[in-house]
Scaffold this motif. Structure first.
Motif, PDB file in Angstrom:
ATOM      1  N   ARG A 109       0.885  -1.163   0.000  1.00 32.35           N
ATOM      2  CA  ARG A 109       0.000   0.000   0.000  1.00 32.35           C
ATOM      3  C   ARG A 109       0.921   1.211   0.000  1.00 32.35           C
ATOM      4  N   GLY A 110       0.517   2.262  -0.674  1.00 29.34           N
ATOM      5  CA  GLY A 110       1.388   3.433  -0.764  1.00 29.34           C
ATOM      6  C   GLY A 110       2.650   3.099  -1.527  1.00 29.34           C
ATOM      7  N   ASP A 111       3.717   3.860  -1.238  1.00 32.54           N
ATOM      8  CA  ASP A 111       4.973   3.659  -1.958  1.00 32.54           C
ATOM      9  C   ASP A 111       5.854   2.568  -1.375  1.00 32.54           C
ATOM     10  N   ARG A 112       5.886   2.461  -0.046  1.00 36.61           N
ATOM     11  CA  ARG A 112       6.878   1.572   0.561  1.00 36.61           C
ATOM     12  C   ARG A 112       6.355   0.720   1.717  1.00 36.61           C
ATOM     13  N   ASP A 113       5.089   0.659   1.918  1.00 30.42           N
ATOM     14  CA  ASP A 113       4.543  -0.098   3.044  1.00 30.42           C
ATOM     15  C   ASP A 113       4.173  -1.495   2.558  1.00 30.42           C
ATOM     16  N   HIS A 114       5.025  -2.468   2.855  1.00 31.91           N
ATOM     17  CA  HIS A 114       4.876  -3.834   2.362  1.00 31.91           C
ATOM     18  C   HIS A 114       4.426  -4.762   3.478  1.00 31.91           C
ATOM     19  N   PHE A 115       3.560  -5.711   3.114  1.00 28.66           N
ATOM     20  CA  PHE A 115       3.094  -6.736   4.039  1.00 28.66           C
ATOM     21  C   PHE A 115       3.343  -8.085   3.389  1.00 28.66           C
ATOM     22  N   SER A 116       4.004  -8.974   4.101  1.00 31.35           N
ATOM     23  CA  SER A 116       4.348 -10.283   3.575  1.00 31.35           C
ATOM     24  C   SER A 116       3.395 -11.333   4.137  1.00 31.35           C
ATOM     25  N   LEU A 117       2.745 -12.060   3.226  1.00 31.90           N
ATOM     26  CA  LEU A 117       1.795 -13.092   3.627  1.00 31.90           C
ATOM     27  C   LEU A 117       2.269 -14.460   3.149  1.00 31.90           C
ATOM     28  N   LEU A 118       2.278 -15.428   4.059  1.00 34.34           N
ATOM     29  CA  LEU A 118       2.514 -16.820   3.692  1.00 34.34           C
ATOM     30  C   LEU A 118       1.340 -17.275   2.844  1.00 34.34           C
ATOM     31  N   VAL A 119       1.605 -18.037   1.791  1.00 35.69           N
ATOM     32  CA  VAL A 119       0.539 -18.624   0.984  1.00 35.69           C
ATOM     33  C   VAL A 119       0.512 -20.123   1.269  1.00 35.69           C
ATOM     34  N   VAL A 120      -0.572 -20.575   1.898  1.00 36.23           N
ATOM     35  CA  VAL A 120      -0.764 -22.005   2.134  1.00 36.23           C
ATOM     36  C   VAL A 120      -1.330 -22.584   0.837  1.00 36.23           C
ATOM     37  N   PRO A 121      -0.713 -23.605   0.271  1.00 37.73           N
ATOM     38  CA  PRO A 121      -1.203 -24.147  -0.999  1.00 37.73           C
ATOM     39  C   PRO A 121      -2.660 -24.610  -0.896  1.00 37.73           C
ATOM     40  N   PRO A 122      -3.423 -24.430  -1.964  1.00 41.15           N
ATOM     41  CA  PRO A 122      -4.838 -24.779  -1.947  1.00 41.15           C
ATOM     42  C   PRO A 122      -5.114 -26.227  -1.576  1.00 41.15           C
ATOM     43  N   HIS A 123      -4.210 -27.130  -1.903  1.00 40.35           N
ATOM     44  CA  HIS A 123      -4.431 -28.553  -1.645  1.00 40.35           C
ATOM     45  C   HIS A 123      -4.126 -28.970  -0.205  1.00 40.35           C
ATOM     46  N   ALA A 124      -3.657 -28.059   0.612  1.00 38.26           N
ATOM     47  CA  ALA A 124      -3.288 -28.410   1.991  1.00 38.26           C
ATOM     48  C   ALA A 124      -4.499 -28.919   2.769  1.00 38.26           C
ATOM     49  N   SER A 125      -4.252 -29.863   3.649  1.00 36.26           N
ATOM     50  CA  SER A 125      -5.327 -30.334   4.520  1.00 36.26           C
ATOM     51  C   SER A 125      -5.676 -29.230   5.511  1.00 36.26           C
ATOM     52  N   GLN A 126      -6.881 -29.274   6.049  1.00 40.04           N
ATOM     53  CA  GLN A 126      -7.283 -28.251   7.002  1.00 40.04           C
ATOM     54  C   GLN A 126      -6.358 -28.250   8.215  1.00 40.04           C
ATOM     55  N   GLU A 127      -5.991 -29.416   8.696  1.00 40.66           N
ATOM     56  CA  GLU A 127      -5.109 -29.499   9.869  1.00 40.66           C
ATOM     57  C   GLU A 127      -3.755 -28.840   9.608  1.00 40.66           C
ATOM     58  N   ALA A 128      -3.153 -29.150   8.459  1.00 39.01           N
ATOM     59  CA  ALA A 128      -1.849 -28.569   8.123  1.00 39.01           C
ATOM     60  C   ALA A 128      -1.979 -27.065   7.872  1.00 39.01           C
TER      61      ALA A 128
END
Length: 168
Positions: A109-128
């Motif tokens: 957002r803006g020029d330099r405000d970065h947020f890093s999000l882990l991406v859990v793969p779509p095939h992952a089990s709910q528990e994992a």
């Protein structure tokens, strides 16, 4: 002590979240200060690898917390047909495509405000996926996205297919 308090104390997600979490879930730990601690700011569990279908929901959810999102950086190799930009809620969001394979998306957002999000793969089990989410939003966490997925038993690719006639 309530179940939610005991769950949070041990690094688990609150029970109300555990019951509701499914593919398409965004879990955030947003610290909008310069002194943010930890490697990751949150986690996203998309329903598919179709970025055109998945990204608008993520951006819409994040805009409610962060304000307008300018761009999203992601590993183009992990997604199907990545466009240069998407229209979300009447705004153009630029997509930076990198061949990094780091299991994250970087939201700006803006020029330099970065947020890093882990991406859990779509095939992952709910528990994992839930275990990955809990680790990713732990305050001060120092594990990389890749390490979190490894430690919680989530592979980055789709599950291996069992050859016909072979025992599963």
């Amino acid at each position: 002590m309530s179940d939610e308090a005991s769950d949070s104390r041990y690094g688990f997600l609150p029970e109300r979240f555990r019951q509701a979490a499914k593919p398409g879930t965004v879990a955030l730990r947003l610290e909008t200060t310069r002194s943010r601690e930890g490697v990751l700011d949150g986690v996203w569990w998309p329903r598919s690898r179709d970025i055109g279908a998945e990204l608008p929901d993520l951006i819409h959810a994040l805009t409610g917390h962060l304000g307008p999102i300018e761009s999203v950086g992601l590993d183009a190799g992990a997604w199907d047909d990545v466009p240069a930009s998407l229209m979300v809620d009447g705004r153009s969001v630029h997509i930076d495509r990198y061949p990094v394979g780091d299991d994250t998306v970087i939201v700006t957002r803006g020029d330099r405000d970065h947020f890093s999000l882990l991406v859990v793969p779509p095939h992952a089990s709910q528990e994992a996926a839930l275990a990955s989410m809990a680790r990713a939003v732990r305050a001060g966490g120092s594990d990389s996205a890749r390490q979190i997925l490894i430690d919680t038993g989530v592979s980055s690719g789709p599950p291996a297919e069992t050859p016909r006639g072979a025992d599963p």
